[in-house]
Scaffold this motif. Structure first.
Motif, mmCIF file in Angstrom:
data_model
loop_
_atom_site.group_PDB
_atom_site.id
_atom_site.type_symbol
_atom_site.label_atom_id
_atom_site.label_comp_id
_atom_site.label_asym_id
_atom_site.label_seq_id
_atom_site.Cartn_x
_atom_site.Cartn_y
_atom_site.Cartn_z
ATOM 1 N N PRO A 120 0.823 -1.214 0.000
ATOM 2 C CA PRO A 120 0.000 0.000 0.000
ATOM 3 C C PRO A 120 0.855 1.261 0.000
ATOM 4 O O PRO A 120 1.927 1.311 0.614
ATOM 5 N N GLY A 121 0.358 2.269 -0.713
ATOM 6 C CA GLY A 121 1.088 3.527 -0.803
ATOM 7 C C GLY A 121 0.955 4.356 0.464
ATOM 8 O O GLY A 121 1.947 4.829 1.022
ATOM 9 N N ILE A 122 -0.269 4.546 0.957
ATOM 10 C CA ILE A 122 -0.483 5.381 2.139
ATOM 11 C C ILE A 122 -1.314 4.679 3.201
ATOM 12 O O ILE A 122 -1.326 5.106 4.357
ATOM 13 N N GLY A 123 -1.974 3.643 2.855
ATOM 14 C CA GLY A 123 -2.875 3.003 3.804
ATOM 15 C C GLY A 123 -2.263 1.804 4.487
ATOM 16 O O GLY A 123 -1.092 1.452 4.300
ATOM 17 N N ARG A 124 -3.084 1.181 5.314
ATOM 18 C CA ARG A 124 -2.672 -0.005 6.058
ATOM 19 C C ARG A 124 -2.874 -1.268 5.216
ATOM 20 O O ARG A 124 -2.106 -2.223 5.323
ATOM 21 N N PHE A 125 -3.913 -1.292 4.412
ATOM 22 C CA PHE A 125 -4.243 -2.435 3.553
ATOM 23 C C PHE A 125 -4.586 -1.933 2.159
ATOM 24 O O PHE A 125 -5.100 -0.827 1.988
ATOM 25 N N LYS A 126 -4.306 -2.796 1.178
ATOM 26 C CA LYS A 126 -4.830 -2.592 -0.167
ATOM 27 C C LYS A 126 -6.125 -3.408 -0.273
ATOM 28 O O LYS A 126 -6.150 -4.586 0.084
ATOM 29 N N VAL A 127 -7.163 -2.773 -0.757
ATOM 30 C CA VAL A 127 -8.462 -3.447 -0.896
ATOM 31 C C VAL A 127 -8.854 -3.415 -2.373
ATOM 32 O O VAL A 127 -8.993 -2.329 -2.954
ATOM 33 N N PHE A 128 -8.992 -4.600 -2.949
ATOM 34 C CA PHE A 128 -9.450 -4.735 -4.337
ATOM 35 C C PHE A 128 -10.926 -5.157 -4.309
ATOM 36 O O PHE A 128 -11.265 -6.227 -3.799
ATOM 37 N N MET A 129 -11.773 -4.302 -4.839
ATOM 38 C CA MET A 129 -13.212 -4.591 -4.876
ATOM 39 C C MET A 129 -13.612 -4.867 -6.326
ATOM 40 O O MET A 129 -13.457 -4.009 -7.197
ATOM 41 N N ILE A 130 -14.152 -6.079 -6.609
ATOM 42 C CA ILE A 130 -14.584 -6.476 -7.953
ATOM 43 C C ILE A 130 -16.107 -6.574 -7.927
ATOM 44 O O ILE A 130 -16.672 -7.480 -7.303
ATOM 45 N N ASP A 131 -16.763 -5.622 -8.583
ATOM 46 C CA ASP A 131 -18.225 -5.598 -8.620
ATOM 47 C C ASP A 131 -18.731 -6.445 -9.789
ATOM 48 O O ASP A 131 -18.088 -6.521 -10.843
ATOM 49 N N GLU A 132 -19.908 -7.064 -9.609
ATOM 50 C CA GLU A 132 -20.493 -7.982 -10.603
ATOM 51 C C GLU A 132 -19.470 -9.038 -11.012
ATOM 52 O O GLU A 132 -19.214 -9.276 -12.206
ATOM 53 N N ALA A 133 -18.877 -9.671 -10.025
ATOM 54 C CA ALA A 133 -17.768 -10.593 -10.270
ATOM 55 C C ALA A 133 -18.183 -11.796 -11.104
ATOM 56 O O ALA A 133 -17.327 -12.437 -11.740
ATOM 57 N N HIS A 134 -19.474 -12.136 -11.134
ATOM 58 C CA HIS A 134 -19.898 -13.317 -11.885
ATOM 59 C C HIS A 134 -19.738 -13.128 -13.394
ATOM 60 O O HIS A 134 -19.790 -14.107 -14.148
ATOM 61 N N GLN A 135 -19.507 -11.886 -13.862
ATOM 62 C CA GLN A 135 -19.355 -11.647 -15.288
ATOM 63 C C GLN A 135 -17.912 -11.800 -15.771
ATOM 64 O O GLN A 135 -17.645 -11.636 -16.963
ATOM 65 N N LEU A 136 -16.998 -12.093 -14.879
ATOM 66 C CA LEU A 136 -15.627 -12.375 -15.308
ATOM 67 C C LEU A 136 -15.594 -13.641 -16.151
ATOM 68 O O LEU A 136 -16.359 -14.587 -15.914
ATOM 69 N N THR A 137 -14.710 -13.680 -17.111
ATOM 70 C CA THR A 137 -14.578 -14.875 -17.936
ATOM 71 C C THR A 137 -13.932 -15.996 -17.130
ATOM 72 O O THR A 137 -13.331 -15.777 -16.071
ATOM 73 N N LYS A 138 -14.045 -17.189 -17.660
ATOM 74 C CA LYS A 138 -13.465 -18.333 -16.964
ATOM 75 C C LYS A 138 -11.945 -18.222 -16.881
ATOM 76 O O LYS A 138 -11.335 -18.557 -15.854
ATOM 77 N N ASP A 139 -11.335 -17.737 -17.941
ATOM 78 C CA ASP A 139 -9.884 -17.554 -17.908
ATOM 79 C C ASP A 139 -9.486 -16.511 -16.878
ATOM 80 O O ASP A 139 -8.461 -16.667 -16.186
ATOM 81 N N ALA A 140 -10.277 -15.437 -16.758
ATOM 82 C CA ALA A 140 -9.965 -14.413 -15.759
ATOM 83 C C ALA A 140 -10.083 -14.982 -14.350
ATOM 84 O O ALA A 140 -9.264 -14.688 -13.471
ATOM 85 N N PHE A 141 -11.104 -15.796 -14.113
ATOM 86 C CA PHE A 141 -11.249 -16.428 -12.799
ATOM 87 C C PHE A 141 -10.052 -17.331 -12.495
ATOM 88 O O PHE A 141 -9.492 -17.319 -11.387
ATOM 89 N N ASN A 142 -9.664 -18.130 -13.477
ATOM 90 C CA ASN A 142 -8.541 -19.047 -13.253
ATOM 91 C C ASN A 142 -7.242 -18.291 -12.983
ATOM 92 O O ASN A 142 -6.412 -18.733 -12.181
ATOM 93 N N ALA A 143 -7.067 -17.141 -13.659
ATOM 94 C CA ALA A 143 -5.856 -16.346 -13.416
ATOM 95 C C ALA A 143 -5.851 -15.741 -12.018
ATOM 96 O O ALA A 143 -4.787 -15.483 -11.444
ATOM 97 N N LEU A 144 -7.068 -15.526 -11.455
ATOM 98 C CA LEU A 144 -7.166 -14.886 -10.146
ATOM 99 C C LEU A 144 -7.085 -15.875 -8.990
ATOM 100 O O LEU A 144 -6.851 -15.471 -7.835
ATOM 101 N N LEU A 145 -7.240 -17.164 -9.277
ATOM 102 C CA LEU A 145 -7.393 -18.145 -8.205
ATOM 103 C C LEU A 145 -6.203 -18.169 -7.257
ATOM 104 O O LEU A 145 -6.368 -18.162 -6.029
ATOM 105 N N LYS A 146 -5.015 -18.221 -7.783
ATOM 106 C CA LYS A 146 -3.837 -18.359 -6.928
ATOM 107 C C LYS A 146 -3.674 -17.163 -5.997
ATOM 108 O O LYS A 146 -3.435 -17.304 -4.787
ATOM 109 N N THR A 147 -3.816 -15.963 -6.568
ATOM 110 C CA THR A 147 -3.688 -14.761 -5.739
ATOM 111 C C THR A 147 -4.844 -14.661 -4.749
ATOM 112 O O THR A 147 -4.663 -14.198 -3.615
#
Length: 666
Positions: A120-147
């Motif tokens: 984080p640049g100035i905060g205590r935590f980095k927060v990633f908010m993904i809205d309407e997450a069900h519309q991500l493609t299958k490849d995008a979901f698979n790329a996100l799984l490990k992280t």
């Protein structure tokens, strides 16, 4: 300063301001206070109930530094520090919102993962908010799984979706899931009161009830509709303005519909629908208001006094709770609920509304006598009425020559009053037939005394079919044959005549002379009457068969040949003159006539002058083929019905029956 809409202006900025989601607020507050923080959260629920709002409050709670800059993780963010104010203003660099509806490919997720590698640049935590997450493609979901499964300690994921069923199971298993519920109308109503009071907008209670119901559990929709109502009413919110804006139906229309349906008054129902059409009120809104009224009526019927006394609509529900029984209330509720989906199937939604409302009138009220079914033409021959003067009881018959058999139990009365076949003595001629008495006379409640002379019943034979083996209404004698007969006294052997469909009896001494015999209905086993055959018909049938075997006629040409009847042949003329009668005008075309004449000439070896004229021939190849198919079908059915093995099986299993259409001739 530009105007800020109510949905943004009154968005909660802390967990204390959240309404209607106490279960989520409590769980997150406890986790923040105890420092038991998960690395990924999933918020699910319908639109406008606070998924993004909860995400922002959670991000502020994780990064709040307090008014003096020394605060830590808290469930009550201060709202004045730089982290709180910048997150509210949507410019905090460590809080990243990604709209998956427009950024759904694997490239956006790869960019997000690259940014996750930096602290984080100035905060205590980095927060990633993904809205309407069900519309991500299958490849995008698979790329996100490990992280998503093992993020850095300074990274938190928040996913929001309105359709969790489309999320990958591997993603759901890595997140802490919270389901945000739709808000109750009362909760929305109370919040709107506070908002309008803070805005100093005059309003009345009925208008807020309409807005809270129209929001359907979404606080954002409720605030947006309130904004629209303020603009529509010129700075004032009242019932007439809101009802006109929403197209809502007044409770009075629903009340009149319930009263008319309870009274079985179809004319009043039609008049109410016509009034709705004249005022331009929505048919769907009518059914919705009707369902709401019926729901309150059902609650009052089940638990009297359970309705909210503060609600003005309660009085109507209590007054109408007694006009319909509970079962009809439930039935009408289901009709109104499911009828809304049928309105779009017709171009006239008011016509569809009329059909939905009249559906209840098709069900007779409890305790009403059912309407007797109409006689079908098929059963008419078996139920031909007879003059009252010709009726006679079953017991009043002449004594037969054979010894009297002990009485048998009365068989179950069939649906239609039909006749019963009886055996006759061998030495006597067939007795005249009398019309049977009505069922009420032939089936008394108390058993009548056995007369001195009772007819002996015929032994079961294959011609007496059990009732389950025919589609026609069974004969009374067939009902009796289906029941095992008790022991009887031996009688002299006598020939068994053909079974008849009417009761055979001899007049008693005190009876008038026998009356005219009733016509005997045709049984299924009897072959149909053959069509009339003529020498010209035989010649034409043989010629058509020969042309068909050679493949000279097909399609419409074959139809013309088979539907035609040969009326005249003049072999002395040159060429031969054949006159054919054809009933269907569509077959009497010049092209088909020329083709059929050419096929006949090729088969006969001589030119043919074919003349097609209108008429209704009785002897045609089509009629002969149809008769032959019917005859073979009935022979096949007769063979199966009279097979000893089939008869034995049918008597062992009384509920079994033969389906005639399932029998095919070989």
């Amino acid at each position: 300063m530009s105007y800020v809409v109510l949905a943004r202006k009154y968005r909660p900025r802390s967990f204390d301001q959240m309404v209607g989601q106490e279960h989520v607020v409590r769980a997150l507050s406890n986790a923040l206070e105890q420092q038991r923080l998960h690395h990924a959260y999933l918020f699910t629920g319908t639109r406008g109930i606070g998924k993004t709002t909860v995400s922002r409050i959670l991000a502020k709670s994780l990064n709040c530094t307090g008014p003096d800059g020394t605060g830590g993780i808290t469930a009550h963010p201060c709202g004045v520090c730089s982290a709180c104010t910048e997150i509210d203003a949507d410019r905090y660099i460590d809080y990243i919102e990604l709209d998956a509806a427009s950024n759904r490919s694997i490239d956006e997720i790869r960019d997000l993962i690259e940014r996750a590698a930096y602290k984080p640049g100035i905060g205590r935590f980095k927060v990633f908010m993904i809205d309407e997450a069900h519309q991500l493609t299958k490849d995008a979901f698979n790329a996100l799984l490990k992280t998503l499964e093992e993020p850095p300690e300074y990274l938190k994921f928040v996913l929001a979706t309105t359709d969790p069923e489309k999320m990958l199971p591997t993603v759901l298993s890595r997140c802490l899931q919270f389901n945000l519920r739709p808000m109750a109308p009362q909760t929305v109503h109370e919040h709107l009161q506070k908002v309008l009071a803070a805005e100093h907008v005059p309003h009345d209670e009925p208008s807020l009830r309409l807005l809270s119901r129209a929001a359907r559990g979404s606080m954002r929709d409720a605030l947006s509709l309130t904004d629209q109502a303020i603009a529509y009413g010129g700075g004032r919110v009242d019932e007439a303005v809101v009802r006109a804006m929403l197209g809502s139906v007044d409770r009075g229309h629903a009340r009149r519909l319930v009263e008319a349906l309870a009274a079985r008054d179809g004319a009043a129902v039609l008049a109410t629908v016509d009034a709705l059409r004249a005022m331009g009120l929505s048919a769907s809104a009518t059914l919705e208001e009707l369902a709401s009224l019926l729901q309150q009526m059902a609650v009052e019927q089940a638990v009297p006094g359970a309705l909210d006394a503060q609600d003005p609509d309660t009085e109507d529900a209590r007054a109408l709770a007694g006009v319909l029984p509970p079962d009809e209330t439930q039935l009408l509720y289901s009709i109104a609920l499911h009828g809304r989906s049928e309105l779009a199937l017709m171009s006239d939604e008011y016509g569809a509304l009329t059909m939905v409302l009249l559906r209840l009138l098709a069900f007779p009220p409890a305790g009403a006598a059912p309407v007797p079914p109409r006689e079908t033409p098929r059963s008419a021959p078996l139920r031909a009425p007879s003059p009252p003067a010709m009726t006679m009881p079953v017991a009043k018959v002449a004594a037969p020559v054979a010894p009297v058999a002990p009485p048998r139990p009365a068989p179950v009365a069939p649906v239609a009053p039909v006749a019963e076949p009886l055996r006759q003595p061998a030495a006597s001629a067939p007795a005249p037939v009398r019309a049977p008495a009505p069922v009420a006379e032939r089936r008394p409640e108390a058993p009548a005394p056995v007369p001195a002379a009772a007819p002996e019943r015929a032994a079961p034979r294959h011609d007496d079919l059990p009732p389950w083996m025919d589609e026609e209404p069974p004969l009374e004698g067939e009902f009796a044959d289906a029941v095992p007969a008790p022991a009887r006294a031996p009688s002299s052997p006598e020939p068994v005549p053909e079974p008849v469909e009417a009761m055979a009896c001899e007049p008693a001494a005190d009876e008038p002379p026998p009356v005219e015999r009733r016509p005997r209905p045709v049984r299924r086993d009897e072959p149909p009457a053959p069509p009339p055959r003529t020498p010209l018909g035989d010649r034409w049938y043989a010629l058509c068969q020969a042309m068909a075997e050679r493949g000279a006629v097909s399609a419409l040409l074959r139809e013309l040949a088979w539907q035609g009847g040969l009326a005249e042949v003049d072999e002395t003329a040159t060429p031969q003159r054949w006159r054919l009668q054809v009933e269907r005008e569509s077959l009497r075309t010049h092209a088909l006539r020329e083709k059929l004449a050419a096929a006949m000439a090729a088969e006969l070896g001589a030119p043919v002058d074919l003349v097609l004229e209108p008429g209704s021939p009785e002897d045609t190849p089509a009629r002969r083929d149809a008769w032959e198919r019917t005859r073979r079908q009935q022979e096949a059915e007769h063979t199966i019905r009279h097979d000893p093995v089939v008869l034995e099986l049918m008597r062992q299993f009384p509920t079994a029956r033969l389906v005639p259409n399932s029998i095919k001739p070989v």
